[in-house]
Every structure is written in structure tokens, then in C-alpha cells.
Design an enzyme around this catalytic site. Structure first.
Site, PDB file in Angstrom:
ATOM      1  N   GLU A   1      70.525 142.837  66.022  1.00 37.40           N
ATOM      2  CA  GLU A   1      71.646 141.616  65.858  1.00 37.40           C
ATOM      3  C   GLU A   1      73.050 142.159  65.466  1.00 37.40           C
ATOM      4  O   GLU A   1      74.039 141.699  64.842  1.00 37.40           O
ATOM      5  CB  GLU A   1      71.507 140.411  65.151  1.00 37.40           C
TER       6      GLU A   1
ATOM      7  N   GLU B   1      60.678 137.656  70.036  1.00 43.03           N
ATOM      8  CA  GLU B   1      60.485 136.651  69.105  1.00 43.03           C
ATOM      9  C   GLU B   1      60.498 135.182  69.686  1.00 43.03           C
ATOM     10  O   GLU B   1      61.157 134.286  69.639  1.00 43.03           O
ATOM     11  CB  GLU B   1      61.802 136.868  68.049  1.00 43.03           C
TER      12      GLU B   1
ATOM     13  N   ASP C   1      68.190 141.817  69.839  1.00 43.12           N
ATOM     14  CA  ASP C   1      69.166 140.939  69.532  1.00 43.12           C
ATOM     15  C   ASP C   1      68.831 139.304  70.074  1.00 43.12           C
ATOM     16  O   ASP C   1      67.894 139.527  70.875  1.00 43.12           O
ATOM     17  CB  ASP C   1      70.437 141.347  70.239  1.00 43.12           C
TER      18      ASP C   1
END
Ligand code: G3I
Length: 383
Positions: A177, A292, A223
Site C-alpha cells: 500500500e 486478500e 495494494d
């Protein structure tokens, strides 16, 4: 295969949990089979050759989930479901700075090592998450790390941690990120402690240090907010691509991009922008991991069945899009059971109901998400 009955037709292999339950009730009501046999059949419908990991392996894919070591150790249904369904794991929190570094001169690898041991025991790969992030930093970070020592502290951490796991991991989320377009920098970098303390080349330093510590592991930039066809997410995708291009042009070792894929049902759908992004990464010889995946249902009203259908549809649509791209190699959900999803904390439903967002529900029963994922895995190689 159960044949048809006067009160209900039993299909060969139910493809949703609801179909299975409806059929089961018919069979039990007809006094033909005891509930225990029905439960055994349910188990059989999602394990072994019918599991997500078997269907993924059949198409050269990796599938899995984020895990918590304490649950692997203490909760048998959790451990069994993870073992049964995943061929790739990632530590939800155990490999972050906060977990690994109780003090500036101390490392605590025990929880992470327990996950690695579980993965090895079940023929599963393990992703490292993550070597450099602006969150989950230990309490001592703020009072210890300065402009003078930040680079040394970052490189020492990566050398030690990537060195500890050298040769044992599938991939690392080296930097997590780092892009935030809203911070307004031309390079798109987030105004994080690492940018402030080390400078913009902290990303390159992290990747080079990780490669030196473990030349075999796949090095990933990870990200979120790069999945949907919105102007903001298109801008962020462009900055991620620019970052990868800059790193590649300087021969920095980077092998993959992780698309976190934290989606929200009822909040737009992925489309051509994401597909183009994945193809541009392929043109740079980059692998892509869906790292994720989960679908928050906090914006949905209606019955549980209606929420389940909307969530499963978004899983199916999203995975069909990304899995059509050959450089997408792995899909991990952020957890395996609704029981422990982070969404129950960070995206609590206003009605207080449990989020219904992952392949297994709070009782470790497969949800419509499970079947949507399995169908998408199977569609991967169809011409
Ligand atoms: O372990 C402590 C516990 O001892 C303490 O009593 C409790 C009270 O606050 O906190 C516990 O630590 C929490 C930890 O999760 C373990 O449950 C932290 O407060 C909490 O901040 C931490 O949240 C995690 C978050 O990342 C921040 O690290 C979430 O579980 C985790 O799902 C989430 O995952 C992130 C990915 O790493 C990166 N991408 C986004 C994703 C979702 O935010």
C-alpha cells in the site's frame, strides 16, 4: 448418486448449499437416509476432489486464505477447513512488524513459524505479508526510528526476516500500500513514515534487500483500491503501473503485483480497466496474485439468502474476469470463515448482523461463495 423420489427430485451433485439442504430435507423426510449420512454427503461435496484446492490444482492455480496461528492450533474445524481447501496460505497478522518485533532488539517468529509448520504439514505454500507497510508498526517505532537510522532499521528488519524464511516461502508482499493518489505527489507515493524517514527510494531499497536475503522467493508489490472502473481507481492503477515500470527500468527485482480485492457488494463492479491493468502487467512479465479477496455485504439489506446471492455473484463475476488472464496465478481470500472476518470489525453492518463474506460460514458450512469460487476456478481454462 441419489435417484429421484416421489416427493422431490434429487440432483446428482448439488451446486449450491441451498440445493443440497433442500434435497437433504426431502431424503430425511422420506425416511430414506439418516441426517448423519446427509452430513457426510455434504462434506464429500466440498472435500477431496471437490475442494477448492483440487479444482485450483487442476488448472495450475493456487488458492487459499489468510490464517491466524492461534485458530490453527486451537480450533479443529478451522484447521481442518484450511487444510482441506487451501494450497497457499498467508499470515493475516503474524508476519507484520507489530507481531514480529516486540522490541527494537527482539524478534518473535513463533506464531509465524507455527503457520509455516502447518503449511509444510499440509503440502501448502506460504506467502509472507509484509516486509514494509505504514500500518501495524510496533509501539516503539515512533520513538526509536529517525531520519538517521530509518534506512538501517528497514534493511536490518528485511535481512533478518526474509533471511529467517529464506527458501521456505512462495512469495513476499515486500511493500504494501505505498500508493495514495490523494497525497498529491507526482510519483503517487503515500506520505507514509517510510517515505518521510527514508525517502522515495525506500521501495527500491526494500525490494533489493529482500532479494539479497532470499533470491528464490517471488517479490510482490501489494495494494488495494485498484479493482473497480472508477476515475480514482483508474488513477491509482496508473500510478501502480508507473511504480512497477520505474522499478523494472532500474532492474529492481520485482516479480508480481498483489491485487488485494477487498470488494463491497452494491458498490460498482470490476471491468475493462482492471483487465487492461492485468494485461499491462503481463506485458512487463509480471505475475498477478489476488491476495486478500472478500466481499463486504454491509451495504446490503434483504434476507440472508438474498445477501448470499449478491455476494456470491460478485465473487463469480470478479474471479471470472481476473482468472481469464493467464498471468493471474493465485487467489487468496482474506480468511476462510465468516466467523473471524476482519469485516465484522472494520465494516460492521448497521443492523449488527454477522457479515456473510467468505467461502465458509460461522459453522464451517460452505456458502454460495464457495460454489461461485469453485465454478470460476473451473472456468479458468475453458476456451
Ligand atoms: O493481538 C492484539 C490483541 O492482543 C489485543 O487485545 C487487540 C485489542 O486491540 O488487538 C490485537 O491486535 C489486532 C490484530 O488485528 C490481531 O487481531 C490489532 O489491534 C488490529 O489492528 C489488527 O487488525 C488487522 C489489520 O490488518 C491491521 O494490521 C486485521 O486483523 C487484518 O485483517 C488487516 O489486514 C489488512 C492487510 O494486512 C493489508 N490489507 C488490508 C487488510 C484489511 O485491513
Amino acid at each position: 448418486m441419489l435417484s429421484g423420489y416421489n416427493r422431490c427430485e434429487i440432483m446428482d451433485t448439488p451446486s449450491t448449499r441451498r440445493q443440497f439442504l433442500r434435497q437433504s430435507l426431502c431424503v430425511v423426510a422420506a425416511g430414506i437416509l439418516p441426517w448423519s449420512a446427509i452430513k457426510a454427503a455434504a462434506e464429500e461435496n466440498v472435500s477431496g476432489p471437490r475442494s477448492l484446492r483440487a479444482h485450483a490444482q487442476a488448472h495450475g492455480l493456487l488458492v487459499g486464505c489468510a490464517v491466524v496461528p492461534e485458530k490453527l492450533a486451537d480450533e479443529t474445524p478451522y484447521a481442518n477447513t484450511v487444510a482441506q481447501q487451501a494450497n497457499l496460505l498467508v499470515a493475516e497478522n503474524a508476519m507484520k512488524w507489530r507481531a514480529l518485533r516486540p522490541a527494537p532488539d527482539k524478534y518473535n517468529f513463533a506464531p509465524a513459524d507455527a503457520i509455516l509448520a502447518f503449511a509444510n504439514a499440509h503440502d501448502q505454500g506460504l506467502r509472507g505479508h509484509n516486509l514494509c507497510w505504514h500500518e501495524a508498526l510496533p509501539d516503539w517505532f515512533q520513538t526509536t526510528v529517525t531520519h538517521e537510522n530509518a534506512r538501517q532499521i528497514l534493511t536490518t528488519h528485511i535481512q533478518h526476516v526474509a533471511g529467517h524464511f529464506a527458501g521456505k516461502l512462495h512469495s513476499w508482499d515486500v511493500v504494501n500500500e505505498a500508493i495514495d493518489v490523494k497525497d498529491g505527489r507526482p510519483d503517487g507515493l503515500r506520505k507514509s513514515p517510510w517515505l518521510d524517514l527514508v525517502g522515495p527510494d525506500y521501495v527500491e531499497i526494500a525490494f533489493r534487500t529482500a532479494h539479497k536475503a532470499d533470491a528464490k522467493v517471488l517479490l510482490t508489490y501489494n495494494d488495494y483500491g485498484i479493482e473497480l472502473d472508477t476515475p480514482e481507481q483508474e488513477q491509482k492503477r496508473a500510478q501502480v503501473l508507473a511504480l512497477v515500470k520505474r522499478l523494472k527500468s532500474r532492474h529492481v527485482p520485482i516479480h508480481a503485483v498483489g491485487i488485494q480485492s477487498h470488494l463491497t457488494a452494491g458498490e460498482g463492479i470490476p471491468g475493462a480497466g482492471l483487465r487492461e491493468f492485468i494485461r499491462e502487467l503481463r506485458a512487463m512479465d509480471m505475475q498477478v496474485f489476488i491476495t486478500e479477496l472478500d466481499v463486504s455485504d454491509h451495504k446490503l439489506t434483504g434476507s440472508a439468502a438474498e445477501r448470499d446471492d449478491a455476494v456470491a455473484k460478485l465473487y463469480g463475476d470478479y474471479l471470472s474476469l481476473v482468472l481469464a488472464e493467464p498471468n493471474v496465478k493465485a487467489v487468496l481470500t482474506w480468511g476462510i470463515t465468516d466467523k473471524y472476518t476482519w469485516l465484522n470489525h472494520q465494516h460492521r453492518r448497521s443492523d449488527g448482523l454477522q457479515q456473510r463474506c467468505l467461502p465458509f460460514d460461522v459453522e464451517y458450512q460452505p456458502t454460495p461463495v464457495f460454489f461461485a469460487m469453485r465454478d470460476a476456478l473451473d472456468a479458468r481454462r475453458r476456451p
